[in-house]
Design a protein around this motif. Structure first.
Motif, PDB file in Angstrom:
ATOM      1  N   SER A  62       0.805  -1.220   0.000  1.00  0.00           N
ATOM      2  CA  SER A  62       0.000   0.000   0.000  1.00  0.00           C
ATOM      3  C   SER A  62       0.842   1.277   0.000  1.00  0.00           C
ATOM      4  N   VAL A  63       2.079   1.203   0.470  1.00  0.00           N
ATOM      5  CA  VAL A  63       2.916   2.406   0.541  1.00  0.00           C
ATOM      6  C   VAL A  63       4.232   2.250  -0.208  1.00  0.00           C
ATOM      7  N   LYS A  64       4.517   1.062  -0.694  1.00  0.00           N
ATOM      8  CA  LYS A  64       5.793   0.810  -1.355  1.00  0.00           C
ATOM      9  C   LYS A  64       5.965   1.741  -2.547  1.00  0.00           C
ATOM     10  N   GLY A  65       7.136   2.356  -2.631  1.00  0.00           N
ATOM     11  CA  GLY A  65       7.410   3.298  -3.699  1.00  0.00           C
ATOM     12  C   GLY A  65       7.019   4.724  -3.375  1.00  0.00           C
ATOM     13  N   ARG A  66       6.232   4.922  -2.323  1.00  0.00           N
ATOM     14  CA  ARG A  66       5.820   6.272  -1.909  1.00  0.00           C
ATOM     15  C   ARG A  66       6.412   6.666  -0.562  1.00  0.00           C
ATOM     16  N   PHE A  67       6.539   5.715   0.328  1.00  0.00           N
ATOM     17  CA  PHE A  67       7.047   5.983   1.681  1.00  0.00           C
ATOM     18  C   PHE A  67       8.457   5.430   1.809  1.00  0.00           C
ATOM     19  N   THR A  68       9.278   6.146   2.558  1.00  0.00           N
ATOM     20  CA  THR A  68      10.650   5.710   2.806  1.00  0.00           C
ATOM     21  C   THR A  68      10.991   5.903   4.273  1.00  0.00           C
ATOM     22  N   ILE A  69      11.510   4.857   4.871  1.00  0.00           N
ATOM     23  CA  ILE A  69      11.960   4.922   6.261  1.00  0.00           C
ATOM     24  C   ILE A  69      13.479   4.990   6.274  1.00  0.00           C
ATOM     25  N   SER A  70      13.999   5.871   7.104  1.00  0.00           N
ATOM     26  CA  SER A  70      15.443   5.979   7.269  1.00  0.00           C
ATOM     27  C   SER A  70      15.731   6.232   8.747  1.00  0.00           C
ATOM     28  N   ARG A  71      16.993   6.087   9.101  1.00  0.00           N
ATOM     29  CA  ARG A  71      17.365   6.311  10.487  1.00  0.00           C
ATOM     30  C   ARG A  71      18.685   7.053  10.553  1.00  0.00           C
ATOM     31  N   ASP A  72      18.823   7.881  11.565  1.00  0.00           N
ATOM     32  CA  ASP A  72      20.066   8.585  11.855  1.00  0.00           C
ATOM     33  C   ASP A  72      20.524   8.091  13.222  1.00  0.00           C
ATOM     34  N   ASN A  73      21.476   7.199  13.231  1.00  0.00           N
ATOM     35  CA  ASN A  73      21.898   6.595  14.500  1.00  0.00           C
ATOM     36  C   ASN A  73      22.573   7.600  15.424  1.00  0.00           C
ATOM     37  N   ALA A  74      23.212   8.607  14.848  1.00  0.00           N
ATOM     38  CA  ALA A  74      23.854   9.626  15.674  1.00  0.00           C
ATOM     39  C   ALA A  74      22.832  10.436  16.458  1.00  0.00           C
ATOM     40  N   LYS A  75      21.627  10.555  15.909  1.00  0.00           N
ATOM     41  CA  LYS A  75      20.564  11.330  16.558  1.00  0.00           C
ATOM     42  C   LYS A  75      19.530  10.425  17.204  1.00  0.00           C
ATOM     43  N   ASN A  76      19.707   9.107  17.113  1.00  0.00           N
ATOM     44  CA  ASN A  76      18.710   8.159  17.643  1.00  0.00           C
ATOM     45  C   ASN A  76      17.323   8.476  17.109  1.00  0.00           C
ATOM     46  N   THR A  77      17.253   8.758  15.832  1.00  0.00           N
ATOM     47  CA  THR A  77      15.997   9.209  15.235  1.00  0.00           C
ATOM     48  C   THR A  77      15.699   8.390  13.986  1.00  0.00           C
ATOM     49  N   VAL A  78      14.435   8.051  13.832  1.00  0.00           N
ATOM     50  CA  VAL A  78      13.965   7.387  12.625  1.00  0.00           C
ATOM     51  C   VAL A  78      12.972   8.314  11.932  1.00  0.00           C
ATOM     52  N   TYR A  79      12.968   8.261  10.624  1.00  0.00           N
ATOM     53  CA  TYR A  79      12.132   9.154   9.821  1.00  0.00           C
ATOM     54  C   TYR A  79      11.191   8.346   8.929  1.00  0.00           C
ATOM     55  N   LEU A  80      10.055   8.940   8.653  1.00  0.00           N
ATOM     56  CA  LEU A  80       9.136   8.403   7.659  1.00  0.00           C
ATOM     57  C   LEU A  80       8.871   9.514   6.651  1.00  0.00           C
ATOM     58  N   GLN A  81       9.450   9.362   5.476  1.00  0.00           N
ATOM     59  CA  GLN A  81       9.224  10.307   4.388  1.00  0.00           C
ATOM     60  C   GLN A  81       8.052   9.795   3.567  1.00  0.00           C
ATOM     61  N   MET A  82       7.020  10.603   3.461  1.00  0.00           N
ATOM     62  CA  MET A  82       5.813  10.201   2.747  1.00  0.00           C
ATOM     63  C   MET A  82       5.624  11.104   1.543  1.00  0.00           C
ATOM     64  N   ASN A  83       5.656  10.527   0.362  1.00  0.00           N
ATOM     65  CA  ASN A  83       5.474  11.254  -0.887  1.00  0.00           C
ATOM     66  C   ASN A  83       4.218  10.775  -1.592  1.00  0.00           C
ATOM     67  N   SER A  84       3.764  11.553  -2.537  1.00  0.00           N
ATOM     68  CA  SER A  84       2.575  11.198  -3.328  1.00  0.00           C
ATOM     69  C   SER A  84       1.429  10.775  -2.416  1.00  0.00           C
ATOM     70  N   LEU A  85       1.180  11.578  -1.430  1.00  0.00           N
ATOM     71  CA  LEU A  85       0.167  11.224  -0.430  1.00  0.00           C
ATOM     72  C   LEU A  85      -1.229  11.204  -1.029  1.00  0.00           C
ATOM     73  N   LYS A  86      -2.037  10.294  -0.516  1.00  0.00           N
ATOM     74  CA  LYS A  86      -3.409  10.116  -0.967  1.00  0.00           C
ATOM     75  C   LYS A  86      -4.349  10.350   0.217  1.00  0.00           C
ATOM     76  N   PRO A  87      -5.597  10.703  -0.056  1.00  0.00           N
ATOM     77  CA  PRO A  87      -6.550  10.878   1.054  1.00  0.00           C
ATOM     78  C   PRO A  87      -6.649   9.634   1.944  1.00  0.00           C
ATOM     79  N   GLU A  88      -6.488   8.467   1.373  1.00  0.00           N
ATOM     80  CA  GLU A  88      -6.581   7.238   2.174  1.00  0.00           C
ATOM     81  C   GLU A  88      -5.384   7.031   3.094  1.00  0.00           C
ATOM     82  N   ASP A  89      -4.364   7.885   2.981  1.00  0.00           N
ATOM     83  CA  ASP A  89      -3.240   7.842   3.921  1.00  0.00           C
ATOM     84  C   ASP A  89      -3.568   8.604   5.214  1.00  0.00           C
ATOM     85  N   THR A  90      -4.697   9.269   5.234  1.00  0.00           N
ATOM     86  CA  THR A  90      -5.086  10.008   6.428  1.00  0.00           C
ATOM     87  C   THR A  90      -5.241   9.062   7.614  1.00  0.00           C
TER      88      THR A  90
END
Length: 123
Positions: A62-90
């Motif tokens: 459902s999100v493959k190709g649109r969402f990307t997860i990454s992590r910054d170990n130095a900041k102990n932070t994980v990110y969710l980049q969401m592109n091409s968002l659709k109303p059903e992602d609400t």
């Protein structure tokens, strides 16, 4: 004590992008599997993706190709980049930490949770 603090989210038009962040403390971040889930009222929490130690990522179709997860170990932070968002992602989006090895797609496999953040995609 493990804490996950989320930031980001908000309102965006369909086709737009948002980035969510999740800062972790109290656990050896590099060994944890970090995941994102989302939930709408009346429905079960849905797996959105995960990143494990070694940075391998996993996404549902459902999100493959649109969402990307990454992590910054130095900041102990994980990110969710969401592109091409659709109303059903609400939904309310949650980050989660799993202290055991391996990626799981069920919420019960995760030990700690962020506070949740609302993402609204308008049509």
């Amino acid at each position: 004590q493990v804490q996950l603090v989320q930031s980001g989210g908000g309102l965006v038009q369909a086709g737009g992008s948002l980035r969510l962040s999740c800062a972790a403390s109290g656990w050896t971040f590099t060994t944890a599997t970090m995941a994102w889930f989302r939930q709408v009222p009346g429905k079960e929490r849905e797996f959105v993706g995960a990143i494990r130690s070694g940075d391998a990522t996993y996404y549902p179709d459902s999100v493959k190709g649109r969402f990307t997860i990454s992590r910054d170990n130095a900041k102990n932070t994980v990110y969710l980049q969401m592109n091409s968002l659709k109303p059903e992602d609400t939904a309310v989006y949650y980050c989660a930490l799993r202290t055991f090895l391996g990626v799981q797609t069920t919420p019960s496999a995760y030990n700690y949770w962020g506070q949740g953040t609302q993402v609204t995609v308008s049509s």
